[in-house]
Design a protein around this motif. Structure first.
Motif, mmCIF file in Angstrom:
data_model
loop_
_atom_site.group_PDB
_atom_site.id
_atom_site.type_symbol
_atom_site.label_atom_id
_atom_site.label_comp_id
_atom_site.label_asym_id
_atom_site.label_seq_id
_atom_site.Cartn_x
_atom_site.Cartn_y
_atom_site.Cartn_z
ATOM 1 N N LYS A 5 0.764 -1.199 -0.087
ATOM 2 C CA LYS A 5 0.020 -0.054 -0.118
ATOM 3 C C LYS A 5 0.834 1.102 0.160
ATOM 4 O O LYS A 5 1.886 1.287 0.570
ATOM 5 C CB LYS A 5 -0.893 0.170 1.169
ATOM 6 C CG LYS A 5 -1.715 -1.185 1.279
ATOM 7 C CD LYS A 5 -2.886 -1.117 2.384
ATOM 8 C CE LYS A 5 -2.210 -1.624 3.786
ATOM 9 N NZ LYS A 5 -1.895 -2.832 3.821
ATOM 10 N N HIS A 7 -0.028 5.788 -0.523
ATOM 11 C CA HIS A 7 -0.535 6.703 0.338
ATOM 12 C C HIS A 7 -2.052 6.200 0.664
ATOM 13 O O HIS A 7 -2.812 5.739 -0.051
ATOM 14 C CB HIS A 7 -0.707 8.014 -0.361
ATOM 15 C CG HIS A 7 0.751 8.753 -0.496
ATOM 16 N ND1 HIS A 7 1.395 9.105 0.307
ATOM 17 C CD2 HIS A 7 1.239 8.799 -1.880
ATOM 18 C CE1 HIS A 7 2.729 9.555 -0.194
ATOM 19 N NE2 HIS A 7 2.444 9.426 -1.399
ATOM 20 N N GLU A 8 -2.720 6.632 2.012
ATOM 21 C CA GLU A 8 -3.838 6.593 2.485
ATOM 22 C C GLU A 8 -4.870 7.660 1.769
ATOM 23 O O GLU A 8 -4.336 8.795 1.681
ATOM 24 C CB GLU A 8 -4.124 6.889 3.809
ATOM 25 C CG GLU A 8 -5.590 6.294 4.332
ATOM 26 C CD GLU A 8 -5.706 6.520 5.887
ATOM 27 O OE1 GLU A 8 -6.592 7.242 6.409
ATOM 28 O OE2 GLU A 8 -4.891 5.940 6.428
ATOM 29 N N ARG A 11 -10.822 7.275 4.551
ATOM 30 C CA ARG A 11 -11.073 6.269 5.434
ATOM 31 C C ARG A 11 -12.551 6.582 5.861
ATOM 32 O O ARG A 11 -13.117 7.811 6.121
ATOM 33 C CB ARG A 11 -10.039 6.669 6.811
ATOM 34 C CG ARG A 11 -10.377 5.865 7.821
ATOM 35 C CD ARG A 11 -9.123 6.218 9.024
ATOM 36 N NE ARG A 11 -8.117 5.912 8.715
ATOM 37 C CZ ARG A 11 -7.362 4.593 8.914
ATOM 38 N NH1 ARG A 11 -8.020 3.738 9.821
ATOM 39 N NH2 ARG A 11 -6.298 4.572 8.750
ATOM 40 N N VAL A 16 -10.798 1.373 4.651
ATOM 41 C CA VAL A 16 -9.717 2.433 4.668
ATOM 42 C C VAL A 16 -9.417 2.200 3.161
ATOM 43 O O VAL A 16 -9.073 1.017 2.697
ATOM 44 C CB VAL A 16 -8.592 2.265 5.346
ATOM 45 C CG1 VAL A 16 -7.362 3.475 5.071
ATOM 46 C CG2 VAL A 16 -9.100 2.279 6.986
ATOM 47 N N TYR A 18 -6.291 2.783 0.029
ATOM 48 C CA TYR A 18 -4.933 3.227 -0.076
ATOM 49 C C TYR A 18 -4.566 3.047 -1.566
ATOM 50 O O TYR A 18 -5.307 2.391 -2.384
ATOM 51 C CB TYR A 18 -3.881 2.271 0.335
ATOM 52 C CG TYR A 18 -4.096 2.211 1.971
ATOM 53 C CD1 TYR A 18 -3.393 2.969 2.896
ATOM 54 C CD2 TYR A 18 -5.008 1.256 2.813
ATOM 55 C CE1 TYR A 18 -3.706 2.898 4.280
ATOM 56 C CE2 TYR A 18 -5.222 1.017 3.933
ATOM 57 C CZ TYR A 18 -4.460 1.778 4.851
ATOM 58 O OH TYR A 18 -4.571 1.871 6.224
ATOM 59 N N GLN A 30 -9.167 -1.898 2.173
ATOM 60 C CA GLN A 30 -8.982 -2.764 3.327
ATOM 61 C C GLN A 30 -10.052 -2.709 4.138
ATOM 62 O O GLN A 30 -10.398 -1.468 4.878
ATOM 63 C CB GLN A 30 -7.661 -2.157 4.185
ATOM 64 C CG GLN A 30 -7.157 -2.949 5.443
ATOM 65 C CD GLN A 30 -6.259 -2.629 5.838
ATOM 66 O OE1 GLN A 30 -6.280 -1.534 6.626
ATOM 67 N NE2 GLN A 30 -4.948 -3.176 6.062
ATOM 68 N N GLU A 84 -8.070 -7.490 2.175
ATOM 69 C CA GLU A 84 -8.070 -6.418 1.170
ATOM 70 C C GLU A 84 -8.397 -6.727 -0.352
ATOM 71 O O GLU A 84 -8.314 -8.022 -0.754
ATOM 72 C CB GLU A 84 -6.563 -6.058 1.030
ATOM 73 C CG GLU A 84 -6.002 -5.431 2.434
ATOM 74 C CD GLU A 84 -4.726 -5.152 2.542
ATOM 75 O OE1 GLU A 84 -3.909 -4.447 3.575
ATOM 76 O OE2 GLU A 84 -3.863 -5.641 1.634
#
Length: 409
Positions: A5, A7-8, A11, A16, A18, A30, A84
Protein backbone atom coordinates in the motif's frame (compact mmCIF):
# COMPACT_ATOMS: atom_id res chain seq x y z
CA UNK A 1 -0.65 -11.79 1.89
CA UNK A 2 -0.97 -8.06 2.46
CA UNK A 3 -0.79 -5.86 -0.64
CA UNK A 4 1.86 -3.14 -0.98
CA UNK A 5 0.00 0.00 0.00
CA UNK A 6 1.00 3.56 -0.76
CA UNK A 7 -0.69 6.76 0.43
CA UNK A 8 -3.94 6.58 2.34
CA UNK A 9 -6.70 8.07 0.16
CA UNK A 10 -9.79 7.93 2.36
CA UNK A 11 -11.06 6.42 5.58
CA UNK A 12 -14.68 5.52 6.32
CA UNK A 13 -16.57 3.88 9.16
CA UNK A 14 -15.73 0.34 8.05
CA UNK A 15 -12.95 0.57 5.42
CA UNK A 16 -9.75 2.38 4.46
CA UNK A 17 -8.58 3.13 0.90
CA UNK A 18 -4.92 3.26 -0.13
CA UNK A 19 -3.09 3.73 -3.40
CA UNK A 20 -1.43 0.54 -4.61
CA UNK A 21 2.30 1.16 -4.41
CA UNK A 22 3.58 2.19 -7.83
CA UNK A 23 0.10 2.18 -9.38
CA UNK A 24 -1.82 5.31 -8.32
CA UNK A 25 -4.75 4.38 -10.61
CA UNK A 26 -5.38 1.22 -8.57
CA UNK A 27 -6.61 1.33 -4.99
CA UNK A 28 -6.42 -1.13 -2.12
CA UNK A 29 -9.68 -1.40 -0.18
CA UNK A 30 -8.98 -2.63 3.34
CA UNK A 31 -12.05 -3.72 5.27
CA UNK A 32 -12.13 -3.05 9.00
CA UNK A 33 -13.64 -5.06 11.85
CA UNK A 34 -16.04 -2.30 12.89
CA UNK A 35 -19.83 -2.60 12.66
CA UNK A 36 -21.91 0.56 12.98
CA UNK A 37 -25.52 1.70 13.00
CA UNK A 38 -27.34 5.01 13.14
CA UNK A 39 -24.76 6.83 10.99
CA UNK A 40 -22.05 5.71 13.39
CA UNK A 41 -23.94 6.51 16.61
CA UNK A 42 -23.55 2.83 17.59
CA UNK A 43 -20.20 1.20 16.95
CA UNK A 44 -18.71 -2.14 17.92
CA UNK A 45 -15.81 -4.27 16.82
CA UNK A 46 -16.26 -7.86 15.69
CA UNK A 47 -12.91 -9.56 15.27
CA UNK A 48 -12.73 -11.00 11.77
CA UNK A 49 -15.60 -8.97 10.33
CA UNK A 50 -13.25 -7.24 7.88
CA UNK A 51 -12.19 -10.60 6.48
CA UNK A 52 -15.82 -11.66 6.09
CA UNK A 53 -16.84 -8.36 4.48
CA UNK A 54 -13.95 -8.50 2.01
CA UNK A 55 -14.88 -12.05 0.97
CA UNK A 56 -18.55 -11.18 0.55
CA UNK A 57 -17.84 -8.05 -1.49
CA UNK A 58 -15.27 -9.74 -3.74
CA UNK A 59 -17.63 -12.62 -4.45
CA UNK A 60 -20.53 -10.31 -5.27
CA UNK A 61 -18.37 -8.23 -7.62
CA UNK A 62 -16.99 -11.35 -9.32
CA UNK A 63 -20.57 -12.35 -10.08
CA UNK A 64 -21.39 -8.91 -11.49
CA UNK A 65 -18.21 -8.94 -13.60
CA UNK A 66 -19.10 -12.37 -15.00
CA UNK A 67 -22.52 -11.07 -15.93
CA UNK A 68 -20.89 -8.21 -17.85
CA UNK A 69 -21.84 -5.32 -15.57
CA UNK A 70 -19.32 -2.46 -15.23
CA UNK A 71 -17.65 -2.48 -11.80
CA UNK A 72 -14.42 -1.15 -10.33
CA UNK A 73 -13.38 -4.56 -8.91
CA UNK A 74 -10.13 -6.14 -10.09
CA UNK A 75 -9.05 -8.89 -7.69
CA UNK A 76 -8.49 -9.99 -4.10
CA UNK A 77 -10.78 -10.22 -1.11
CA UNK A 78 -10.24 -13.83 -0.06
CA UNK A 79 -8.74 -15.08 3.20
CA UNK A 80 -5.12 -14.88 2.06
CA UNK A 81 -5.51 -11.24 0.99
CA UNK A 82 -5.55 -9.79 4.53
CA UNK A 83 -9.07 -8.29 4.20
CA UNK A 84 -7.96 -6.39 1.09
CA UNK A 85 -9.06 -6.16 -2.53
CA UNK A 86 -7.85 -4.22 -5.57
CA UNK A 87 -10.14 -1.85 -7.43
CA UNK A 88 -9.80 0.71 -10.19
CA UNK A 89 -9.70 4.23 -8.86
CA UNK A 90 -12.99 6.05 -9.34
CA UNK A 91 -14.42 9.44 -8.52
CA UNK A 92 -17.36 8.52 -6.32
CA UNK A 93 -20.79 10.04 -6.84
CA UNK A 94 -22.13 11.11 -3.42
CA UNK A 95 -25.31 9.04 -3.68
CA UNK A 96 -26.60 5.79 -2.29
CA UNK A 97 -28.92 4.01 -4.70
CA UNK A 98 -31.43 1.74 -2.97
CA UNK A 99 -33.46 -0.86 -4.84
CA UNK A 100 -36.46 -2.21 -2.97
CA UNK A 101 -38.18 -5.45 -3.91
CA UNK A 102 -40.05 -5.88 -0.62
CA UNK A 103 -41.48 -3.15 1.59
CA UNK A 104 -39.32 -2.80 4.72
CA UNK A 105 -37.11 -0.38 6.61
CA UNK A 106 -37.49 3.36 6.18
CA UNK A 107 -39.93 2.92 3.28
CA UNK A 108 -42.79 1.71 5.50
CA UNK A 109 -42.06 4.44 8.03
CA UNK A 110 -42.21 7.10 5.33
CA UNK A 111 -45.16 5.58 3.47
CA UNK A 112 -47.50 3.92 5.98
CA UNK A 113 -49.93 3.05 3.19
CA UNK A 114 -47.52 0.36 1.99
CA UNK A 115 -47.86 -2.84 3.98
CA UNK A 116 -44.64 -4.16 5.45
CA UNK A 117 -43.45 -7.27 3.62
CA UNK A 118 -45.45 -6.64 0.44
CA UNK A 119 -43.70 -7.29 -2.88
CA UNK A 120 -42.82 -4.21 -4.92
CA UNK A 121 -43.25 -4.72 -8.66
CA UNK A 122 -41.88 -2.89 -10.49
CA UNK A 123 -38.96 -2.42 -8.12
CA UNK A 124 -38.80 0.87 -6.29
CA UNK A 125 -35.52 2.74 -6.77
CA UNK A 126 -34.60 5.61 -4.46
CA UNK A 127 -31.61 7.93 -4.20
CA UNK A 128 -30.12 9.16 -0.93
CA UNK A 129 -27.54 11.92 -0.63
CA UNK A 130 -24.43 10.76 1.25
CA UNK A 131 -24.48 13.19 4.17
CA UNK A 132 -24.04 11.60 7.62
CA UNK A 133 -24.68 14.90 9.42
CA UNK A 134 -28.17 15.00 7.90
CA UNK A 135 -28.71 11.22 8.04
CA UNK A 136 -28.39 10.64 4.27
CA UNK A 137 -31.59 12.39 3.17
CA UNK A 138 -33.78 11.14 0.34
CA UNK A 139 -33.19 13.09 -2.87
CA UNK A 140 -35.22 12.98 -6.07
CA UNK A 141 -33.70 12.70 -9.57
CA UNK A 142 -34.67 16.25 -10.57
CA UNK A 143 -32.80 17.66 -7.56
CA UNK A 144 -29.79 15.46 -8.32
CA UNK A 145 -29.61 17.00 -11.79
CA UNK A 146 -30.40 20.54 -10.60
CA UNK A 147 -27.59 20.42 -8.02
CA UNK A 148 -25.10 19.13 -10.60
CA UNK A 149 -24.51 15.86 -8.73
CA UNK A 150 -25.17 13.79 -11.85
CA UNK A 151 -26.56 14.31 -15.35
CA UNK A 152 -29.95 12.98 -16.50
CA UNK A 153 -28.07 10.30 -18.46
CA UNK A 154 -26.10 9.31 -15.36
CA UNK A 155 -29.30 9.04 -13.31
CA UNK A 156 -30.88 6.83 -15.95
CA UNK A 157 -27.77 4.62 -16.13
CA UNK A 158 -27.53 4.28 -12.35
CA UNK A 159 -31.22 3.41 -12.16
CA UNK A 160 -30.92 0.69 -14.80
CA UNK A 161 -27.67 -0.78 -13.44
CA UNK A 162 -29.01 -0.76 -9.89
CA UNK A 163 -32.17 -2.57 -10.98
CA UNK A 164 -30.20 -5.20 -12.91
CA UNK A 165 -27.80 -5.69 -9.98
CA UNK A 166 -30.73 -6.23 -7.64
CA UNK A 167 -32.39 -8.74 -9.98
CA UNK A 168 -29.15 -10.71 -10.39
CA UNK A 169 -28.59 -10.94 -6.63
CA UNK A 170 -32.29 -11.64 -5.98
CA UNK A 171 -32.08 -14.53 -8.47
CA UNK A 172 -29.01 -15.92 -6.67
CA UNK A 173 -30.71 -15.71 -3.27
CA UNK A 174 -33.96 -17.22 -4.60
CA UNK A 175 -32.01 -20.28 -5.72
CA UNK A 176 -31.01 -20.65 -2.07
CA UNK A 177 -34.56 -20.24 -0.76
CA UNK A 178 -34.01 -16.69 0.49
CA UNK A 179 -35.63 -13.37 -0.34
CA UNK A 180 -33.51 -10.33 -1.16
CA UNK A 181 -35.57 -7.54 0.37
CA UNK A 182 -33.55 -4.52 -0.70
CA UNK A 183 -30.06 -3.51 -1.78
CA UNK A 184 -27.86 -0.43 -1.47
CA UNK A 185 -25.12 0.28 -4.00
CA UNK A 186 -22.91 3.20 -4.99
CA UNK A 187 -21.39 4.41 -8.24
CA UNK A 188 -18.26 6.18 -9.39
CA UNK A 189 -16.59 7.32 -12.61
CA UNK A 190 -13.33 5.66 -13.57
CA UNK A 191 -10.54 8.14 -12.94
CA UNK A 192 -8.13 7.04 -15.68
CA UNK A 193 -7.06 4.37 -18.12
CA UNK A 194 -9.33 2.38 -20.39
CA UNK A 195 -12.89 3.55 -19.98
CA UNK A 196 -11.93 6.76 -18.20
CA UNK A 197 -15.09 8.58 -17.12
CA UNK A 198 -17.25 5.45 -17.39
CA UNK A 199 -19.90 5.03 -14.73
CA UNK A 200 -19.24 1.86 -12.73
CA UNK A 201 -20.64 0.08 -9.69
CA UNK A 202 -18.16 0.87 -6.94
CA UNK A 203 -17.52 0.93 -3.17
CA UNK A 204 -18.52 -2.38 -1.52
CA UNK A 205 -21.52 -4.73 -1.54
CA UNK A 206 -21.36 -6.84 1.61
CA UNK A 207 -23.77 -8.05 4.27
CA UNK A 208 -24.26 -4.46 5.45
CA UNK A 209 -25.67 -3.48 2.05
CA UNK A 210 -28.87 -5.55 1.91
CA UNK A 211 -31.65 -7.27 3.78
CA UNK A 212 -31.96 -11.03 3.28
CA UNK A 213 -34.85 -13.10 4.66
CA UNK A 214 -34.46 -16.89 4.38
CA UNK A 215 -37.73 -18.57 3.42
CA UNK A 216 -39.14 -15.03 3.12
CA UNK A 217 -39.25 -14.79 6.93
CA UNK A 218 -38.03 -11.59 8.56
CA UNK A 219 -37.38 -13.40 11.86
CA UNK A 220 -34.68 -15.48 10.11
CA UNK A 221 -32.81 -12.42 8.77
CA UNK A 222 -29.10 -12.84 8.01
CA UNK A 223 -28.11 -9.21 7.55
CA UNK A 224 -27.04 -6.13 9.49
CA UNK A 225 -30.60 -5.43 10.62
CA UNK A 226 -29.97 -8.00 13.39
CA UNK A 227 -27.41 -5.61 14.85
CA UNK A 228 -29.58 -2.53 14.32
CA UNK A 229 -32.45 -4.20 16.21
CA UNK A 230 -30.43 -4.88 19.37
CA UNK A 231 -31.46 -2.77 22.37
CA UNK A 232 -28.17 -3.50 24.10
CA UNK A 233 -25.13 -5.21 22.62
CA UNK A 234 -23.48 -8.10 24.45
CA UNK A 235 -20.46 -10.21 23.42
CA UNK A 236 -22.87 -13.09 22.77
CA UNK A 237 -24.89 -10.85 20.45
CA UNK A 238 -21.77 -9.96 18.47
CA UNK A 239 -20.82 -13.64 18.16
CA UNK A 240 -24.30 -14.35 16.81
CA UNK A 241 -23.98 -11.53 14.27
CA UNK A 242 -20.53 -12.77 13.21
CA UNK A 243 -21.84 -16.31 12.69
CA UNK A 244 -24.57 -15.03 10.39
CA UNK A 245 -22.07 -12.90 8.45
CA UNK A 246 -19.86 -15.98 8.01
CA UNK A 247 -22.87 -17.94 6.78
CA UNK A 248 -23.69 -15.25 4.21
CA UNK A 249 -20.08 -15.12 2.94
CA UNK A 250 -20.11 -18.88 2.36
CA UNK A 251 -23.44 -18.76 0.54
CA UNK A 252 -22.34 -15.83 -1.62
CA UNK A 253 -19.22 -17.83 -2.49
CA UNK A 254 -21.42 -20.06 -4.64
CA UNK A 255 -23.00 -17.16 -6.54
CA UNK A 256 -20.32 -16.64 -9.26
CA UNK A 257 -20.22 -20.30 -10.27
CA UNK A 258 -21.63 -21.06 -13.72
CA UNK A 259 -23.27 -24.46 -14.09
CA UNK A 260 -21.71 -26.35 -17.01
CA UNK A 261 -24.03 -26.74 -19.96
CA UNK A 262 -23.79 -27.49 -23.66
CA UNK A 263 -25.69 -26.37 -26.74
CA UNK A 264 -25.92 -28.87 -29.59
CA UNK A 265 -26.42 -27.19 -32.97
CA UNK A 266 -27.68 -29.85 -35.38
CA UNK A 267 -27.55 -28.76 -39.00
CA UNK A 268 -30.00 -30.22 -41.50
CA UNK A 269 -27.72 -31.14 -44.39
CA UNK A 270 -24.28 -29.93 -45.57
CA UNK A 271 -25.78 -27.17 -47.70
CA UNK A 272 -26.99 -25.44 -44.54
CA UNK A 273 -23.65 -25.39 -42.69
CA UNK A 274 -23.19 -21.63 -43.36
CA UNK A 275 -26.46 -20.97 -41.50
CA UNK A 276 -24.93 -22.33 -38.29
CA UNK A 277 -22.29 -19.59 -38.03
CA UNK A 278 -24.71 -16.80 -36.98
CA UNK A 279 -26.18 -19.16 -34.37
CA UNK A 280 -22.71 -19.90 -32.99
CA UNK A 281 -21.85 -16.21 -32.87
CA UNK A 282 -25.03 -15.34 -31.01
CA UNK A 283 -24.51 -18.15 -28.48
CA UNK A 284 -20.93 -16.98 -27.88
CA UNK A 285 -22.27 -13.61 -26.72
CA UNK A 286 -23.69 -15.43 -23.70
CA UNK A 287 -20.53 -17.48 -23.18
CA UNK A 288 -22.32 -20.72 -24.04
CA UNK A 289 -20.21 -23.63 -25.39
CA UNK A 290 -21.49 -25.47 -28.44
CA UNK A 291 -21.00 -28.65 -30.44
CA UNK A 292 -22.00 -28.73 -34.11
CA UNK A 293 -23.01 -31.72 -36.20
CA UNK A 294 -24.41 -32.19 -39.69
CA UNK A 295 -27.36 -34.58 -39.85
CA UNK A 296 -30.40 -35.05 -42.07
CA UNK A 297 -33.88 -35.99 -40.98
CA UNK A 298 -34.62 -37.23 -44.51
CA UNK A 299 -31.37 -38.95 -45.47
CA UNK A 300 -29.74 -40.07 -42.18
CA UNK A 301 -32.55 -40.32 -39.60
CA UNK A 302 -30.88 -43.24 -37.84
CA UNK A 303 -27.63 -41.31 -37.45
CA UNK A 304 -29.50 -38.25 -36.16
CA UNK A 305 -31.25 -40.31 -33.47
CA UNK A 306 -28.03 -42.16 -32.55
CA UNK A 307 -26.20 -38.84 -32.19
CA UNK A 308 -29.04 -37.46 -30.11
CA UNK A 309 -28.79 -40.42 -27.71
CA UNK A 310 -25.01 -40.04 -27.44
CA UNK A 311 -25.25 -36.33 -26.65
CA UNK A 312 -27.98 -36.92 -24.08
CA UNK A 313 -25.76 -39.49 -22.36
CA UNK A 314 -22.65 -37.29 -22.48
CA UNK A 315 -23.88 -33.96 -21.10
CA UNK A 316 -25.79 -33.45 -17.87
CA UNK A 317 -27.27 -30.19 -19.16
CA UNK A 318 -27.83 -29.86 -22.89
CA UNK A 319 -30.18 -27.93 -25.14
CA UNK A 320 -30.66 -28.55 -28.86
CA UNK A 321 -31.38 -26.24 -31.75
CA UNK A 322 -31.91 -27.30 -35.36
CA UNK A 323 -30.52 -25.15 -38.16
CA UNK A 324 -31.55 -25.29 -41.79
CA UNK A 325 -34.14 -24.34 -44.36
CA UNK A 326 -37.83 -25.18 -44.39
CA UNK A 327 -39.47 -27.61 -44.63
CA UNK A 328 -36.68 -30.06 -43.76
CA UNK A 329 -35.51 -28.29 -40.61
CA UNK A 330 -39.03 -28.41 -39.16
CA UNK A 331 -38.99 -32.19 -39.56
CA UNK A 332 -35.57 -32.38 -37.89
CA UNK A 333 -36.75 -30.19 -35.00
CA UNK A 334 -39.83 -32.35 -34.47
CA UNK A 335 -37.72 -35.51 -34.57
CA UNK A 336 -35.36 -34.14 -31.91
CA UNK A 337 -38.19 -32.95 -29.68
CA UNK A 338 -39.91 -36.34 -29.83
CA UNK A 339 -36.81 -38.30 -28.84
CA UNK A 340 -35.13 -36.32 -26.04
CA UNK A 341 -36.23 -35.17 -22.61
CA UNK A 342 -34.04 -32.08 -22.99
CA UNK A 343 -35.21 -28.79 -24.45
CA UNK A 344 -35.28 -28.22 -28.19
CA UNK A 345 -35.43 -24.54 -29.03
CA UNK A 346 -37.37 -23.24 -32.03
CA UNK A 347 -35.49 -23.98 -35.22
CA UNK A 348 -33.31 -21.31 -36.79
CA UNK A 349 -34.18 -20.75 -40.45
CA UNK A 350 -32.62 -17.37 -41.17
CA UNK A 351 -29.11 -16.23 -40.37
CA UNK A 352 -29.88 -13.13 -38.34
CA UNK A 353 -33.18 -12.75 -36.53
CA UNK A 354 -33.82 -16.45 -35.89
CA UNK A 355 -30.24 -17.00 -34.71
CA UNK A 356 -30.59 -14.20 -32.16
CA UNK A 357 -33.98 -15.44 -31.00
CA UNK A 358 -32.77 -19.04 -30.67
CA UNK A 359 -29.69 -17.98 -28.67
CA UNK A 360 -31.82 -15.86 -26.35
CA UNK A 361 -34.27 -18.70 -25.70
CA UNK A 362 -31.43 -21.12 -25.01
CA UNK A 363 -29.76 -18.68 -22.62
CA UNK A 364 -33.07 -18.08 -20.82
CA UNK A 365 -33.55 -21.81 -20.36
CA UNK A 366 -30.10 -22.25 -18.80
CA UNK A 367 -30.64 -19.06 -16.77
CA UNK A 368 -33.42 -20.68 -14.74
CA UNK A 369 -30.75 -22.11 -12.44
CA UNK A 370 -27.62 -20.23 -13.52
CA UNK A 371 -27.36 -16.70 -12.10
CA UNK A 372 -24.47 -15.70 -14.37
CA UNK A 373 -26.50 -16.45 -17.49
CA UNK A 374 -29.54 -14.80 -15.91
CA UNK A 375 -27.50 -11.63 -15.49
CA UNK A 376 -26.15 -11.79 -19.04
CA UNK A 377 -29.69 -12.11 -20.40
CA UNK A 378 -30.82 -9.08 -18.37
CA UNK A 379 -27.87 -7.04 -19.64
CA UNK A 380 -28.48 -8.06 -23.28
CA UNK A 381 -32.12 -7.03 -22.95
CA UNK A 382 -31.16 -3.70 -21.39
CA UNK A 383 -28.67 -3.03 -24.19
CA UNK A 384 -31.32 -3.86 -26.79
CA UNK A 385 -33.73 -1.37 -25.20
CA UNK A 386 -30.98 1.24 -25.16
CA UNK A 387 -30.34 0.71 -28.89
CA UNK A 388 -34.03 1.24 -29.66
CA UNK A 389 -34.14 4.47 -27.66
CA UNK A 390 -30.91 5.72 -29.24
CA UNK A 391 -32.23 5.00 -32.73
CA UNK A 392 -35.42 6.87 -31.93
CA UNK A 393 -33.45 9.84 -30.58
CA UNK A 394 -31.30 9.98 -33.71
CA UNK A 395 -34.34 9.74 -35.96
CA UNK A 396 -36.08 12.62 -34.22
CA UNK A 397 -33.05 14.82 -33.62
CA UNK A 398 -33.36 18.29 -35.15
CA UNK A 399 -31.29 18.80 -38.30
CA UNK A 400 -27.89 20.44 -37.77
CA UNK A 401 -27.79 24.20 -38.14
CA UNK A 402 -26.58 25.30 -41.60
CA UNK A 403 -23.15 26.97 -41.80
CA UNK A 404 -23.14 30.75 -41.55
CA UNK A 405 -24.30 32.40 -44.73
CA UNK A 406 -26.06 29.32 -46.05
CA UNK A 407 -29.82 29.65 -46.39
CA UNK A 408 -32.00 26.78 -45.25
CA UNK A 409 -34.25 25.48 -48.05
Amino acid sequence: MAMKKGHEIARGKTKVLYELEGQPDVLVVQQQDAITAGDGARRDVIEGKGRIAAKTTARVFRLLNLCGLPTHYLSGGEDDDDNEMLVRRAQMIPLEVVVRGVAAGSLVRRRPGIQRGSLLVPRLIEFFLKDDANHDPLIDPDTIVAQGIASPSDVATMTELARITYEILAHAWRRRDALLVDLKIEFGRLASGEGKGQLVIADVIDNDAWRVWPQGREDLMLDKQMYRNLETVTPADLEHVKARYEQVAEIVGTFPQMRPGMVAVLIDGPENVPLAEPVAQELSRYGLPIVRHVVSAAQTPGYALQLLAQLDATFARIIYTAVGAQPGVAVLGAMLAANTANAVVATATSPVQAASEAALQIAKTFALDDTVLFGRVLLMQANARSEVLSADARLNAPPPAPPPGVARA
